[in-house]
Design a protein around this motif. Sequence first.
Motif, PDB file in Angstrom:
ATOM      1  N   PHE A  17       1.651   5.523   3.292  1.00  0.00           N
ATOM      2  CA  PHE A  17       0.888   4.558   4.094  1.00  0.00           C
ATOM      3  C   PHE A  17      -0.192   5.246   4.930  1.00  0.00           C
ATOM      4  CE2 PHE A  17       2.753   0.425   3.448  1.00  0.00           C
ATOM      5  CZ  PHE A  17       3.904   0.750   2.741  1.00  0.00           C
ATOM      6  N   PRO A  19      -2.684   7.366   3.919  1.00  0.00           N
ATOM      7  CA  PRO A  19      -4.040   7.200   3.348  1.00  0.00           C
ATOM      8  C   PRO A  19      -4.583   5.788   3.563  1.00  0.00           C
ATOM      9  CG  PRO A  19      -2.555   8.211   1.749  1.00  0.00           C
ATOM     10  CD  PRO A  19      -1.727   7.823   2.923  1.00  0.00           C
ATOM     11  N   GLN A  20      -3.721   4.778   3.498  1.00  0.00           N
ATOM     12  CA  GLN A  20      -4.199   3.398   3.721  1.00  0.00           C
ATOM     13  C   GLN A  20      -4.621   3.201   5.174  1.00  0.00           C
ATOM     14  OE1 GLN A  20      -4.161   0.201   1.383  1.00  0.00           O
ATOM     15  NE2 GLN A  20      -5.737   0.359   2.961  1.00  0.00           N
ATOM     16  N   LYS A  23      -7.924   4.944   5.672  1.00  0.00           N
ATOM     17  CA  LYS A  23      -9.014   4.216   5.011  1.00  0.00           C
ATOM     18  C   LYS A  23      -9.465   3.017   5.859  1.00  0.00           C
ATOM     19  CE  LYS A  23     -10.273   1.822   0.726  1.00  0.00           C
ATOM     20  NZ  LYS A  23     -10.888   2.564  -0.405  1.00  0.00           N
ATOM     21  N   GLN A  29     -12.578  -2.010   7.283  1.00  0.00           N
ATOM     22  CA  GLN A  29     -12.614  -3.035   6.246  1.00  0.00           C
ATOM     23  C   GLN A  29     -11.180  -3.402   5.896  1.00  0.00           C
ATOM     24  OE1 GLN A  29     -12.973  -4.229   3.126  1.00  0.00           O
ATOM     25  NE2 GLN A  29     -15.088  -4.912   3.071  1.00  0.00           N
ATOM     26  N   LEU A  30     -10.771  -4.634   6.273  1.00  0.00           N
ATOM     27  CA  LEU A  30      -9.379  -5.021   6.011  1.00  0.00           C
ATOM     28  C   LEU A  30      -9.292  -6.320   5.222  1.00  0.00           C
ATOM     29  CD1 LEU A  30      -9.255  -3.918   9.395  1.00  0.00           C
ATOM     30  CD2 LEU A  30      -6.937  -3.814   8.560  1.00  0.00           C
TER      31      LEU A  30
END
Lengths: 93, 93
Positions: A17, A19-20, A23, A29-30
């Motif tokens: 989780f 890397p997410q 990001k 940006q979700l």
Amino acid sequence: MIEWIGLLAGALTSTSFFPQAIKVIRTKQLSSISLVMYINFTFGVALWIFYGFYLHSLSVFICNTITLIPASVILCLKVRETVQSKRMKRDSN
Amino acid sequence: MIEWIGLLAGALTSTSFFPQAIKVIRTKQLSSISLVMYINFTFGVALWIFYGFYLHSLSVFICNTITLIPASVILCLKVRETVQSKRMKRDSN
């Protein structure tokens, strides 16, 4: 040998989780992230931490504590984005 | 009592990926989804399934098999999107 597979599985699923979280923090940006997923998942992970603590299972406790950090960051950012977009819709009416 | 908490935790974390899979299938929007997360996570879940099968742990086996379904759908869609966007970049050069 099998315990090594369990440790590798735990390490992969727990750290995946991060890397997410990185990001969404970087891109802000979700839009394609599911709020329902992260509410359920974060609550489930919190229960696993309680379960591991209660049964003195260090691996369940540690793996899920590691997972809780990025998962709750993503959840908070997604809740904020959802609240902001609802507020903008209301103001534009 | 504590086993009920474990079952609830397992149910929440296992099923939490279904809303995310449904969202990306419906919206075809995967820009904020992390490819690295889903590669690591899906591989980790597959290892958990092997671990549960090897140790005859039905709960580990079932929970992770349920999780693998939506997680691998999201991974396949994200890989496809990544390949397509790379191809478009190459064609436009």
